[in-house]
Design a protein around this motif. Sequence first.
Motif, mmCIF file in Angstrom:
data_model
loop_
_atom_site.group_PDB
_atom_site.id
_atom_site.type_symbol
_atom_site.label_atom_id
_atom_site.label_comp_id
_atom_site.label_asym_id
_atom_site.label_seq_id
_atom_site.Cartn_x
_atom_site.Cartn_y
_atom_site.Cartn_z
ATOM 1 N N LYS A 47 0.823 -1.210 0.000
ATOM 2 C CA LYS A 47 0.000 0.000 0.000
ATOM 3 C C LYS A 47 0.850 1.249 0.000
ATOM 4 O O LYS A 47 0.575 2.207 -0.722
ATOM 5 C CB LYS A 47 -0.932 0.017 1.220
ATOM 6 C CG LYS A 47 -2.066 -0.971 1.124
ATOM 7 C CD LYS A 47 -2.948 -0.920 2.352
ATOM 8 C CE LYS A 47 -4.059 -1.941 2.296
ATOM 9 N NZ LYS A 47 -4.904 -1.913 3.504
ATOM 10 N N GLU A 48 1.909 1.236 0.799
ATOM 11 C CA GLU A 48 2.807 2.388 0.847
ATOM 12 C C GLU A 48 3.466 2.607 -0.510
ATOM 13 O O GLU A 48 3.597 3.730 -0.978
ATOM 14 C CB GLU A 48 3.862 2.197 1.934
ATOM 15 C CG GLU A 48 3.323 2.300 3.345
ATOM 16 C CD GLU A 48 4.367 1.992 4.397
ATOM 17 O OE1 GLU A 48 5.527 1.687 4.036
ATOM 18 O OE2 GLU A 48 4.020 2.061 5.594
ATOM 19 N N GLU A 49 3.885 1.508 -1.144
ATOM 20 C CA GLU A 49 4.507 1.621 -2.453
ATOM 21 C C GLU A 49 3.511 2.154 -3.475
ATOM 22 O O GLU A 49 3.865 2.979 -4.326
ATOM 23 C CB GLU A 49 5.050 0.259 -2.889
ATOM 24 C CG GLU A 49 6.268 -0.181 -2.111
ATOM 25 C CD GLU A 49 6.726 -1.586 -2.480
ATOM 26 O OE1 GLU A 49 6.150 -2.185 -3.417
ATOM 27 O OE2 GLU A 49 7.664 -2.091 -1.833
ATOM 28 N N GLN A 50 2.266 1.678 -3.414
ATOM 29 C CA GLN A 50 1.252 2.172 -4.335
ATOM 30 C C GLN A 50 0.974 3.653 -4.116
ATOM 31 O O GLN A 50 0.823 4.412 -5.075
ATOM 32 C CB GLN A 50 -0.040 1.364 -4.190
ATOM 33 C CG GLN A 50 0.056 -0.048 -4.723
ATOM 34 C CD GLN A 50 -1.213 -0.849 -4.470
ATOM 35 O OE1 GLN A 50 -2.129 -0.393 -3.799
ATOM 36 N NE2 GLN A 50 -1.271 -2.056 -5.034
ATOM 37 N N LEU A 51 0.919 4.051 -2.849
ATOM 38 C CA LEU A 51 0.706 5.462 -2.559
ATOM 39 C C LEU A 51 1.853 6.313 -3.091
ATOM 40 O O LEU A 51 1.644 7.376 -3.663
ATOM 41 C CB LEU A 51 0.552 5.686 -1.050
ATOM 42 C CG LEU A 51 -0.746 5.221 -0.413
ATOM 43 C CD1 LEU A 51 -0.673 5.382 1.102
ATOM 44 C CD2 LEU A 51 -1.916 6.014 -0.965
ATOM 45 N N LYS A 52 3.074 5.820 -2.899
ATOM 46 C CA LYS A 52 4.228 6.554 -3.408
ATOM 47 C C LYS A 52 4.167 6.670 -4.922
ATOM 48 O O LYS A 52 4.446 7.722 -5.498
ATOM 49 C CB LYS A 52 5.526 5.859 -2.990
ATOM 50 C CG LYS A 52 5.849 6.019 -1.519
ATOM 51 C CD LYS A 52 7.125 5.312 -1.156
ATOM 52 C CE LYS A 52 7.423 5.397 0.334
ATOM 53 N NZ LYS A 52 8.635 4.654 0.699
ATOM 54 N N LYS A 53 3.802 5.561 -5.566
ATOM 55 C CA LYS A 53 3.720 5.581 -7.028
ATOM 56 C C LYS A 53 2.650 6.547 -7.503
ATOM 57 O O LYS A 53 2.855 7.304 -8.453
ATOM 58 C CB LYS A 53 3.436 4.181 -7.558
ATOM 59 C CG LYS A 53 4.613 3.241 -7.442
ATOM 60 C CD LYS A 53 4.268 1.867 -7.960
ATOM 61 C CE LYS A 53 5.428 0.887 -7.787
ATOM 62 N NZ LYS A 53 5.082 -0.466 -8.233
ATOM 63 N N THR A 54 1.490 6.521 -6.853
ATOM 64 C CA THR A 54 0.417 7.424 -7.270
ATOM 65 C C THR A 54 0.793 8.877 -7.011
ATOM 66 O O THR A 54 0.489 9.750 -7.818
ATOM 67 C CB THR A 54 -0.904 7.103 -6.547
ATOM 68 O OG1 THR A 54 -0.681 7.103 -5.128
ATOM 69 C CG2 THR A 54 -1.445 5.758 -6.975
ATOM 70 N N LYS A 55 1.492 9.131 -5.899
ATOM 71 C CA LYS A 55 1.934 10.489 -5.620
ATOM 72 C C LYS A 55 2.944 10.944 -6.660
ATOM 73 O O LYS A 55 2.913 12.074 -7.122
ATOM 74 C CB LYS A 55 2.549 10.594 -4.222
ATOM 75 C CG LYS A 55 1.526 10.555 -3.121
ATOM 76 C CD LYS A 55 2.187 10.677 -1.769
ATOM 77 C CE LYS A 55 1.172 10.590 -0.633
ATOM 78 N NZ LYS A 55 1.821 10.661 0.681
ATOM 79 N N LYS A 59 2.346 14.046 -9.128
ATOM 80 C CA LYS A 59 3.215 15.218 -9.077
ATOM 81 C C LYS A 59 3.526 15.758 -10.470
ATOM 82 O O LYS A 59 3.397 16.952 -10.694
ATOM 83 C CB LYS A 59 4.507 14.908 -8.318
ATOM 84 C CG LYS A 59 4.309 14.861 -6.818
ATOM 85 C CD LYS A 59 5.602 14.593 -6.110
ATOM 86 C CE LYS A 59 5.380 14.484 -4.594
ATOM 87 N NZ LYS A 59 6.613 14.172 -3.898
ATOM 88 N N PRO A 60 3.924 14.936 -11.420
ATOM 89 C CA PRO A 60 4.173 15.498 -12.750
ATOM 90 C C PRO A 60 2.915 16.079 -13.375
ATOM 91 O O PRO A 60 2.959 17.112 -14.016
ATOM 92 C CB PRO A 60 4.684 14.299 -13.559
ATOM 93 C CG PRO A 60 5.209 13.338 -12.553
ATOM 94 C CD PRO A 60 4.377 13.557 -11.326
ATOM 95 N N GLU A 61 1.762 15.438 -13.140
ATOM 96 C CA GLU A 61 0.531 15.965 -13.690
ATOM 97 C C GLU A 61 0.202 17.299 -13.053
ATOM 98 O O GLU A 61 -0.162 18.255 -13.730
ATOM 99 C CB GLU A 61 -0.624 14.978 -13.456
ATOM 100 C CG GLU A 61 -0.493 13.696 -14.241
ATOM 101 C CD GLU A 61 -1.571 12.686 -13.876
ATOM 102 O OE1 GLU A 61 -2.428 13.000 -13.042
ATOM 103 O OE2 GLU A 61 -1.546 11.598 -14.443
ATOM 104 N N GLU A 62 0.335 17.377 -11.720
ATOM 105 C CA GLU A 62 0.043 18.620 -11.026
ATOM 106 C C GLU A 62 1.023 19.703 -11.438
ATOM 107 O O GLU A 62 0.645 20.839 -11.667
ATOM 108 C CB GLU A 62 0.101 18.419 -9.512
ATOM 109 C CG GLU A 62 -1.040 17.607 -8.967
ATOM 110 C CD GLU A 62 -0.912 17.369 -7.477
ATOM 111 O OE1 GLU A 62 0.086 17.830 -6.874
ATOM 112 O OE2 GLU A 62 -1.790 16.709 -6.920
#
Length: 192
Positions: A47-55, A59-62
């Motif tokens: 879950k932590e890895e998925q959260l990091k990946k989604t963040k 970030k590039p999109e934002e």
Amino acid sequence: MDEKDENKNELSVDEDAKKQFLEELKNKNMEEKKKLEETKRKEKQEKEEQLKKTKEQEKPEESGQEEEEHLENTKIDNIKEESNKSDTVDEKSSDEKTSDNSSGSKKKKSLVPGNLKSSIIDTAVTAAISLACLYLFDLILRLLFGCYIADMKGMFIIVFLIVLILYPVIMKSCKLKKTLGEKFSRTSKGED
């Protein structure tokens, strides 16, 4: 007595078997607990890895969106500056004819555009006038008729809208020919 000894032996065998069985159960429970803990740890890590990946993906999109918004804002600011420059060119040319070129005063760029600043000042003045009128009206009602305004918020909105409409008309028909917001936003720029 032989029967008793045999019963005791059987009981002792049964007790030994029970003990072994209980120990095996304890061992199995411990193993299952360890497996559960390991699976929970793995799930948390995933879950932590998925959260990091989604963040990281967000970030590039934002940042791309922020860059686009920044570009749009700078374009809008440039257009406003050009329109302000064209408005002030006539004023400057008349000022330059009367004054020396050696004075060369520099204008400071404001963080808040003049139009926004004048709107904020005019809205604050309108709100203050509306509040004063509302309390004055309430005081008159209380003293003369013994009544009061039950819904102060609703009445404030009504008075605010009336003052919002009448304020610029009255101020522009006065001696200044400007609202207070326009006057103060111009003087802060040094154009007054």
